[in-house]
Scaffold this active site. Structure first.
Site, PDB file in Angstrom:
ATOM      1  N   ASP A 120     -18.996  49.250  -7.762  1.00 53.05           N
ATOM      2  CA  ASP A 120     -20.429  49.475  -7.926  1.00 53.05           C
ATOM      3  C   ASP A 120     -20.644  50.482  -9.047  1.00 53.05           C
ATOM      4  O   ASP A 120     -19.713  50.846  -9.767  1.00 53.05           O
ATOM      5  CB  ASP A 120     -21.057  49.941  -6.617  1.00 53.05           C
ATOM      6  N   LYS A 130     -18.355  41.847  -6.056  1.00 49.20           N
ATOM      7  CA  LYS A 130     -18.552  43.143  -5.414  1.00 49.20           C
ATOM      8  C   LYS A 130     -18.999  42.953  -3.967  1.00 49.20           C
ATOM      9  O   LYS A 130     -18.429  43.534  -3.039  1.00 49.20           O
ATOM     10  CB  LYS A 130     -19.594  43.969  -6.173  1.00 49.20           C
TER      11      LYS A 130
END
Length: 365
Positions: free
Chosen positions: A251, A233
């Protein structure tokens, strides 16, 4: 004696003999009729002649007729009742699951092609709603973005933006942060929460940059994930926004929304990334991430989605999970959608031109 010609036999017959012959014929005809009647009675058949006609309405004929009428009625009733019950029962069994499935999963029967079209249309709609969408972390270079992204775990981007100015003012380069006193860094990072773990991560990744990449942030995924505290991420945030290389940022907001929209049923971030990535061209990945995350922060919240103020409500299978009344939903909007400041202290000019307001610095409110 009178003699007459008999037209029937063509002979001359005395008048007395003619009368006697007629009587004999009548007697013979009567006997034949009686015999025929007895035979017909024995055989159960109507006899010839006028007197035999009533035999057609005799009891045996009525019994046969009654039998024909009664038997089929009983048999038909016996057959029809089970069929009727079975039909009702079958109808009830089929209807109930259909209603349940429709309520629980409106898009369950959606084909892959239809899913791709719906997903891309949602992205286009969000691009019109958030034309100024951008990463909501303040940064001037890849190093600052990398550190800020690591610090954003378990806190808001606003809190990170209010904290990093002091951090980068004291430690502007990877070399500076790698040689920093952990206690001093902890004190600066305290407002972000989990400050000890975060201090260890940012100092560790700074040392990794110095030792492995000559103090430069690498532009490859496989290199970034080798650094302490850096996962896929974080790596995609840096690659997409600092180097312009497409990536999907999965997220908590992204995970929540793509599952609500039924783009995927996966729960693992890596599998979500792969499933959603297959629905869009690679060139759309970075902007897609911004659109989804912005929508999740401003409108489609975790606990109280503002369904009544959602621009993509007609495309959302989860519509109705949140507030559907427009007036009440408008009160749930956040940041610039509610006329409030955003999360960046120094947002892009496009955001300011669209009416966005910069966030206040740390301690200003």
């Amino acid at each position: 004696m009178v003699v007459r010609r008999d037209s029937a036999v063509g002979e001359q017959t005395p008048d007395g003999d003619r009368k006697a012959a007629k009587a004999t014929k009548r007697a013979t005809a009567g006997k034949k009729a009686a015999v025929a009647g007895k035979k017909a009675a024995v055989a159960g058949k109507p006899a010839a002649g006028k007197r035999a006609a009533p035999a057609k309405k005799t009891a045996p004929v009525k019994k046969t007729t009654a039998a024909k009428k009664t038997a089929p009625v009983k048999k038909t009733a016996a057959v029809k009742k089970p069929v009727a019950v079975g039909a009702k029962g079958t109808s009830a069994v089929k209807a109930a699951p259909a209603r349940t499935v429709a309520a629980a999963s409106p898009k369950k029967g959606e084909s892959h092609t239809a899913l791709v079209r719906r997903a891309r249309r949602i992205n286009r709609e969000l691009a019109e709603v958030f034309p100024y969408a951008h990463p909501e972390l303040d940064f001037d270079n890849p190093f600052q973005l990398l550190v800020a992204t690591v610090l954003s775990a378990q806190t808001t981007d606003l809190r990170v933006n209010q904290t990093t100015p002091a951090l980068f003012a004291k430690y502007p380069t990877p070399e500076d942060l790698a040689a920093a006193n952990p206690e001093e860094v902890e004190e600066i990072l305290r407002p972000t929460g989990f400050f000890r773990a975060k201090t260890k991560s940012v100092i560790g990744l700074s040392k990794g940059l110095v030792e492995q990449f000559d103090g430069e942030v690498p532009g490859r995924l496989e290199d970034l994930v080798k650094l302490p505290g850096v996962g896929r991420k974080t790596a995609f945030v840096v690659l997409g926004n600092a180097y312009g290389r497409p990536g999907i940022t999965v997220d908590t907001h992204f995970q929540r929304l793509v599952r609500r929209w039924q783009w995927t049923e996966e729960t693992d971030p890596d599998k979500i990334e792969a499933a959603v990535g297959a629905l869009f061209p690679r060139s759309d990945w970075t902007d897609l991430s911004h659109h989804v995350i912005w929508h999740g922060r401003r409108i489609c919240h975790a606990r109280k989605p503002a369904c009544g103020a959602c621009p993509i409500a007609p495309l959302c299978p989860a519509y109705g999970e949140g507030e559907t009344d427009p007036e009440k939903a408008n009160k749930l909007l956040k940041y610039e959608k509610a006329g409030l400041p955003g999360q960046r202290l120094n947002p892009p000019q496009a955001y300011l031109d669209a009416g966005g307001r910069p966030a206040p610095p740390l301690g200003a409110g």
